[in-house]
Design a protein around this motif. Sequence first.
Motif, PDB file in Angstrom:
ATOM      1  N   UNK A  37      -5.225 -11.566   2.746  1.00 47.45           N
ATOM      2  CA  UNK A  37      -5.354 -10.167   3.149  1.00 47.45           C
ATOM      3  C   UNK A  37      -4.195  -9.375   2.556  1.00 47.45           C
ATOM      4  N   UNK A  38      -4.320  -8.050   2.579  1.00 49.03           N
ATOM      5  CA  UNK A  38      -3.271  -7.192   2.041  1.00 49.03           C
ATOM      6  C   UNK A  38      -2.975  -6.074   3.020  1.00 49.03           C
ATOM      7  N   UNK A  39      -1.741  -5.586   2.971  1.00 51.74           N
ATOM      8  CA  UNK A  39      -1.332  -4.452   3.801  1.00 51.74           C
ATOM      9  C   UNK A  39      -0.700  -3.388   2.913  1.00 51.74           C
ATOM     10  N   UNK A  40      -0.831  -2.144   3.357  1.00 49.11           N
ATOM     11  CA  UNK A  40      -0.147  -1.024   2.692  1.00 49.11           C
ATOM     12  C   UNK A  40       0.829  -0.454   3.700  1.00 49.11           C
ATOM     13  N   UNK A  41       2.101  -0.473   3.335  1.00 52.66           N
ATOM     14  CA  UNK A  41       3.146   0.056   4.203  1.00 52.66           C
ATOM     15  C   UNK A  41       3.691   1.321   3.566  1.00 52.66           C
ATOM     16  N   UNK A  42       3.415   2.457   4.163  1.00 58.40           N
ATOM     17  CA  UNK A  42       3.794   3.732   3.559  1.00 58.40           C
ATOM     18  C   UNK A  42       2.928   3.982   2.329  1.00 58.40           C
ATOM     19  N   UNK A  43       3.459   4.686   1.350  1.00 57.34           N
ATOM     20  CA  UNK A  43       2.681   4.942   0.138  1.00 57.34           C
ATOM     21  C   UNK A  43       3.250   4.190  -1.049  1.00 57.34           C
ATOM     22  N   UNK A  44       4.229   3.324  -0.799  1.00 55.91           N
ATOM     23  CA  UNK A  44       4.893   2.715  -1.940  1.00 55.91           C
ATOM     24  C   UNK A  44       4.969   1.190  -1.923  1.00 55.91           C
ATOM     25  N   UNK A  45       4.468   0.505  -0.912  1.00 61.33           N
ATOM     26  CA  UNK A  45       4.584  -0.944  -0.886  1.00 61.33           C
ATOM     27  C   UNK A  45       3.271  -1.590  -0.444  1.00 61.33           C
ATOM     28  N   UNK A  46       2.774  -2.485  -1.281  1.00 61.72           N
ATOM     29  CA  UNK A  46       1.572  -3.256  -0.963  1.00 61.72           C
ATOM     30  C   UNK A  46       1.983  -4.723  -0.925  1.00 61.72           C
ATOM     31  N   UNK A  47       1.614  -5.416   0.138  1.00 57.67           N
ATOM     32  CA  UNK A  47       1.951  -6.830   0.293  1.00 57.67           C
ATOM     33  C   UNK A  47       0.670  -7.634   0.434  1.00 57.67           C
ATOM     34  N   UNK A  48       0.585  -8.716  -0.333  1.00 60.01           N
ATOM     35  CA  UNK A  48      -0.558  -9.626  -0.262  1.00 60.01           C
ATOM     36  C   UNK A  48      -0.107 -10.868   0.489  1.00 60.01           C
ATOM     37  N   UNK A  49      -0.907 -11.292   1.464  1.00 58.14           N
ATOM     38  CA  UNK A  49      -0.606 -12.469   2.276  1.00 58.14           C
ATOM     39  C   UNK A  49      -1.625 -13.556   1.984  1.00 58.14           C
ATOM     40  N   UNK A  50      -1.152 -14.787   1.956  1.00 60.40           N
ATOM     41  CA  UNK A  50      -2.034 -15.948   1.767  1.00 60.40           C
ATOM     42  C   UNK A  50      -1.691 -16.956   2.858  1.00 60.40           C
ATOM     43  N   UNK A  51      -2.690 -17.390   3.598  1.00 62.06           N
ATOM     44  CA  UNK A  51      -2.491 -18.307   4.731  1.00 62.06           C
ATOM     45  C   UNK A  51      -1.446 -17.772   5.710  1.00 62.06           C
ATOM     46  N   UNK A  52      -1.510 -16.454   5.981  1.00 62.19           N
ATOM     47  CA  UNK A  52      -0.672 -15.757   6.939  1.00 62.19           C
ATOM     48  C   UNK A  52       0.813 -15.728   6.565  1.00 62.19           C
ATOM     49  N   UNK A  53       1.128 -15.992   5.283  1.00 57.73           N
ATOM     50  CA  UNK A  53       2.499 -15.904   4.792  1.00 57.73           C
ATOM     51  C   UNK A  53       2.524 -14.931   3.618  1.00 57.73           C
ATOM     52  N   UNK A  54       3.622 -14.171   3.491  1.00 50.93           N
ATOM     53  CA  UNK A  54       3.750 -13.213   2.406  1.00 50.93           C
ATOM     54  C   UNK A  54       3.683 -13.934   1.070  1.00 50.93           C
ATOM     55  N   UNK A  55       2.770 -13.499   0.210  1.00 48.12           N
ATOM     56  CA  UNK A  55       2.556 -14.150  -1.082  1.00 48.12           C
ATOM     57  C   UNK A  55       3.143 -13.317  -2.216  1.00 48.12           C
ATOM     58  N   UNK A  56       2.916 -11.981  -2.158  1.00 47.76           N
ATOM     59  CA  UNK A  56       3.391 -11.105  -3.223  1.00 47.76           C
ATOM     60  C   UNK A  56       3.501  -9.681  -2.694  1.00 47.76           C
ATOM     61  N   UNK A  57       4.573  -8.990  -3.061  1.00 54.85           N
ATOM     62  CA  UNK A  57       4.735  -7.568  -2.736  1.00 54.85           C
ATOM     63  C   UNK A  57       4.968  -6.807  -4.022  1.00 54.85           C
ATOM     64  N   UNK A  58       4.429  -5.602  -4.093  1.00 49.63           N
ATOM     65  CA  UNK A  58       4.654  -4.779  -5.276  1.00 49.63           C
ATOM     66  C   UNK A  58       4.545  -3.311  -4.911  1.00 49.63           C
ATOM     67  N   UNK A  59       5.164  -2.488  -5.755  1.00 53.55           N
ATOM     68  CA  UNK A  59       5.082  -1.037  -5.619  1.00 53.55           C
ATOM     69  C   UNK A  59       4.202  -0.527  -6.749  1.00 53.55           C
ATOM     70  N   UNK A  60       3.098   0.121  -6.420  1.00 60.77           N
ATOM     71  CA  UNK A  60       2.217   0.628  -7.481  1.00 60.77           C
ATOM     72  C   UNK A  60       2.907   1.755  -8.273  1.00 60.77           C
ATOM     73  N   UNK A  61       2.463   1.917  -9.533  1.00 64.32           N
ATOM     74  CA  UNK A  61       3.046   2.955 -10.393  1.00 64.32           C
ATOM     75  C   UNK A  61       2.878   4.340  -9.790  1.00 64.32           C
ATOM     76  N   UNK A  62       1.727   4.587  -9.167  1.00 66.10           N
ATOM     77  CA  UNK A  62       1.467   5.868  -8.487  1.00 66.10           C
ATOM     78  C   UNK A  62       1.425   5.592  -6.977  1.00 66.10           C
ATOM     79  N   UNK A  63       1.679   6.597  -6.183  1.00 69.52           N
ATOM     80  CA  UNK A  63       1.634   6.425  -4.720  1.00 69.52           C
ATOM     81  C   UNK A  63       0.241   6.027  -4.266  1.00 69.52           C
ATOM     82  N   UNK A  64       0.169   5.164  -3.281  1.00 66.57           N
ATOM     83  CA  UNK A  64      -1.109   4.700  -2.742  1.00 66.57           C
ATOM     84  C   UNK A  64      -1.332   5.336  -1.384  1.00 66.57           C
ATOM     85  N   UNK A  65      -2.344   6.197  -1.288  1.00 71.58           N
ATOM     86  CA  UNK A  65      -2.670   6.834  -0.017  1.00 71.58           C
ATOM     87  C   UNK A  65      -3.753   6.073   0.714  1.00 71.58           C
ATOM     88  N   UNK A  66      -4.395   5.152   0.069  1.00 69.20           N
ATOM     89  CA  UNK A  66      -5.460   4.396   0.696  1.00 69.20           C
ATOM     90  C   UNK A  66      -5.821   3.191  -0.120  1.00 69.20           C
TER      91      UNK A  66
END
Length: 178
Positions: A149-178
């Motif tokens: 699963x993935x979460x969006x925290x604010x408009x600048x950080x997206x975190x991908x989780x695998x087996x309920x543990x943080x797998x990868x976090x990144x900041x998209x080039x443009x702000x993510x509103x949704x």
Amino acid sequence: MWHASTFKMVTILNFDMGRVWTLAVHQGSNNVSIGFDDGSMLIKLGREEPAISMDASGKIVWARHSQLQQANVKALQGQEVKDGEKLPLAVKEMGICEIYPQAIMHSPNGRFVSVCGDGEYTIYTGVALRNKAYGSAQEFVWSSDSSVYATRDGSSLITIFKNFKSHKSFKPDAGADG
């Protein structure tokens, strides 16, 4: 404006109409009327659709305030129901959620239910409402694989989780509103 369940400030409204002298609500609706020095205004708060989710097997989970409830549409199998008729579902109280639910989503396999609201998310087991994972997020989305699963925290950080543990976090080039 403060949230009555979480006691957190939601927003500040400024209509430039002077001081507020009175507030009135219409029971059973989201309408609030406000009387100012220089006039009055009617605003609608929140949304009228409930937070609800149904998995592929017909289990429905919805929120009534912070209380999560469940029903199973498959229990009606074989019964004749006319179009537009209210379904006679047996409602089961699942328990109280720690956050005020604004979005509810089943995982693709139906084993888990995510509840998102107030800048947080919680993942529960789909049957007994046991807490599996939680964290901060403005938005939550399941992958087609129920362990991702993935979460969006604010408009600048997206975190991908695998087996309920943080797998990868990144900041998209443009702000993510949704």
